[in-house]
Enzyme design. Structure first.
Site, PDB file in Angstrom:
ATOM      1  N   ARG A  23       0.813  -1.215   0.000  1.00 29.91           N
ATOM      2  CA  ARG A  23       0.000   0.000   0.000  1.00 29.91           C
ATOM      3  C   ARG A  23       0.850   1.270   0.000  1.00 29.91           C
ATOM      4  O   ARG A  23       0.380   2.328  -0.366  1.00 29.91           O
ATOM      5  CB  ARG A  23      -0.901   0.042   1.237  1.00 29.91           C
ATOM      6  N   GLN A  46       0.301  24.493  19.728  1.00 25.75           N
ATOM      7  CA  GLN A  46      -0.350  24.941  18.504  1.00 25.75           C
ATOM      8  C   GLN A  46       0.213  24.161  17.325  1.00 25.75           C
ATOM      9  O   GLN A  46       1.352  23.708  17.366  1.00 25.75           O
ATOM     10  CB  GLN A  46      -0.080  26.433  18.255  1.00 25.75           C
ATOM     11  N   ASN A  48       0.608  24.828  13.135  1.00 26.23           N
ATOM     12  CA  ASN A  48       0.507  25.866  12.118  1.00 26.23           C
ATOM     13  C   ASN A  48       0.871  25.313  10.750  1.00 26.23           C
ATOM     14  O   ASN A  48       1.661  24.367  10.652  1.00 26.23           O
ATOM     15  CB  ASN A  48       1.458  27.027  12.445  1.00 26.23           C
ATOM     16  N   ARG A  59      10.917  33.138   5.027  1.00 22.95           N
ATOM     17  CA  ARG A  59      10.213  33.436   6.278  1.00 22.95           C
ATOM     18  C   ARG A  59      11.231  33.325   7.405  1.00 22.95           C
ATOM     19  O   ARG A  59      11.841  32.277   7.586  1.00 22.95           O
ATOM     20  CB  ARG A  59       9.068  32.450   6.510  1.00 22.95           C
ATOM     21  N   HIS A  62      12.690  34.038  12.996  1.00 20.87           N
ATOM     22  CA  HIS A  62      11.761  34.306  14.086  1.00 20.87           C
ATOM     23  C   HIS A  62      12.133  33.584  15.368  1.00 20.87           C
ATOM     24  O   HIS A  62      12.662  32.472  15.340  1.00 20.87           O
ATOM     25  CB  HIS A  62      10.350  33.864  13.686  1.00 20.87           C
ATOM     26  N   LYS A  72       9.823  24.029  18.125  1.00 22.79           N
ATOM     27  CA  LYS A  72       9.094  23.832  16.871  1.00 22.79           C
ATOM     28  C   LYS A  72       9.496  22.489  16.279  1.00 22.79           C
ATOM     29  O   LYS A  72      10.660  22.093  16.360  1.00 22.79           O
ATOM     30  CB  LYS A  72       9.426  24.929  15.855  1.00 22.79           C
ATOM     31  N   HIS A 119      14.545  30.798  13.995  1.00 24.62           N
ATOM     32  CA  HIS A 119      14.172  29.835  12.954  1.00 24.62           C
ATOM     33  C   HIS A 119      13.677  30.575  11.721  1.00 24.62           C
ATOM     34  O   HIS A 119      12.941  31.548  11.820  1.00 24.62           O
ATOM     35  CB  HIS A 119      13.059  28.932  13.496  1.00 24.62           C
ATOM     36  N   TYR A 132       4.112  23.144  11.133  1.00 24.33           N
ATOM     37  CA  TYR A 132       4.894  23.236  12.357  1.00 24.33           C
ATOM     38  C   TYR A 132       4.001  22.881  13.530  1.00 24.33           C
ATOM     39  O   TYR A 132       2.890  23.360  13.616  1.00 24.33           O
ATOM     40  CB  TYR A 132       5.372  24.606  12.716  1.00 24.33           C
ATOM     41  N   LYS A 167       7.675  42.920   7.818  1.00 23.88           N
ATOM     42  CA  LYS A 167       8.038  42.661   9.220  1.00 23.88           C
ATOM     43  C   LYS A 167       9.412  41.997   9.309  1.00 23.88           C
ATOM     44  O   LYS A 167      10.260  42.394  10.115  1.00 23.88           O
ATOM     45  CB  LYS A 167       6.970  41.770   9.858  1.00 23.88           C
ATOM     46  N   ASP A 168       9.651  40.983   8.465  1.00 23.43           N
ATOM     47  CA  ASP A 168      10.942  40.286   8.498  1.00 23.43           C
ATOM     48  C   ASP A 168      12.077  41.189   8.015  1.00 23.43           C
ATOM     49  O   ASP A 168      13.204  41.092   8.517  1.00 23.43           O
ATOM     50  CB  ASP A 168      10.887  39.009   7.665  1.00 23.43           C
TER      51      ASP A 168
END
Length: 187
Positions: A23, A46, A48, A59, A62, A72, A119, A132, A167-168
């Site tokens: 399979r 959380q 994400n 990205r 952070h 993470k 990260h 994540y 922002k970054d």
């Protein structure tokens, strides 16, 4: 799961231990006990997902300061990314050093990012998705970041940056934020 520690203590590449048959395959992607057995924080506060339309999208870099520092578990669920983490633990012998790991939907590899690490990643293909699992709730008052192109960090991105958030781009250089990082990242 197969846990391989990177040269940054506490940061692991996690490969699947596949059980294959006609399979396809079955594999565990998370287990609290196995994570704890490797000294990792087995909490998911959380989950994400991020979709990146264009290859070259960047990205990061952070992080959240304590008491809201995040772990993470990052995986590319479609396409490929180059994921880079930077050690921001002032007491660590690898403070401000980084590791880069390619993660792809085809290899199902994940990267475990410990608390007090920055990260970020770059999409290597169009229509790349990431998933994540994060060990702390998003706390805007504790959020910060580093410049992806800070010469002191020496991060090497494989593609020209095609898309990045305002922002970054607004994160300050390490020379301007290092004293604050050293002070606020102490445990």
């Amino acid at each position: 799961m197969i846990f391989t520690e990177t040269r940054l203590k506490g940061a692991f590449v996690i490969d699947l231990e596949r059980r294959e048959d006609g399979r396809g395959f079955f594999a565990r992607t998370f287990c609290q006990k196995e994570f704890a057995d490797h000294g990792l924080k087995p909490v998911i506060a959380q989950a994400n997902a991020a979709f990146n339309k264009r290859k070259g999208t960047l990205r990061g870099m952070h992080f959240q300061f304590p008491p809201a520092a995040e772990t993470k578990l990052v995986r590319a669920t479609r396409g490929r990314i180059l994921d880079i983490i930077v050690d921001l633990r002032p007491e660590s012998p690898t403070f401000l050093q980084h590791v880069a790991v390619e993660l792809g939907a085809d290899d199902h590899r994940a990267l475990y990012v410990p608390e007090r690490f920055a990260h970020g990643y770059q999409a290597l293909e169009d229509a790349t998705e990431t998933s994540y699992q994060v060990g702390e709730f998003y706390a805007p008052a504790h959020e910060s970041g580093l410049r992806h192109d800070d010469p002191r960090l020496g991060l090497e991105w494989p593609l020209p940056v095609s898309v990045i958030s305002e922002k970054d781009l607004a994160f300050r250089l390490l020379d301007d934020v290092e004293p604050e990082i050293k002070r606020r990242m102490q445990v």
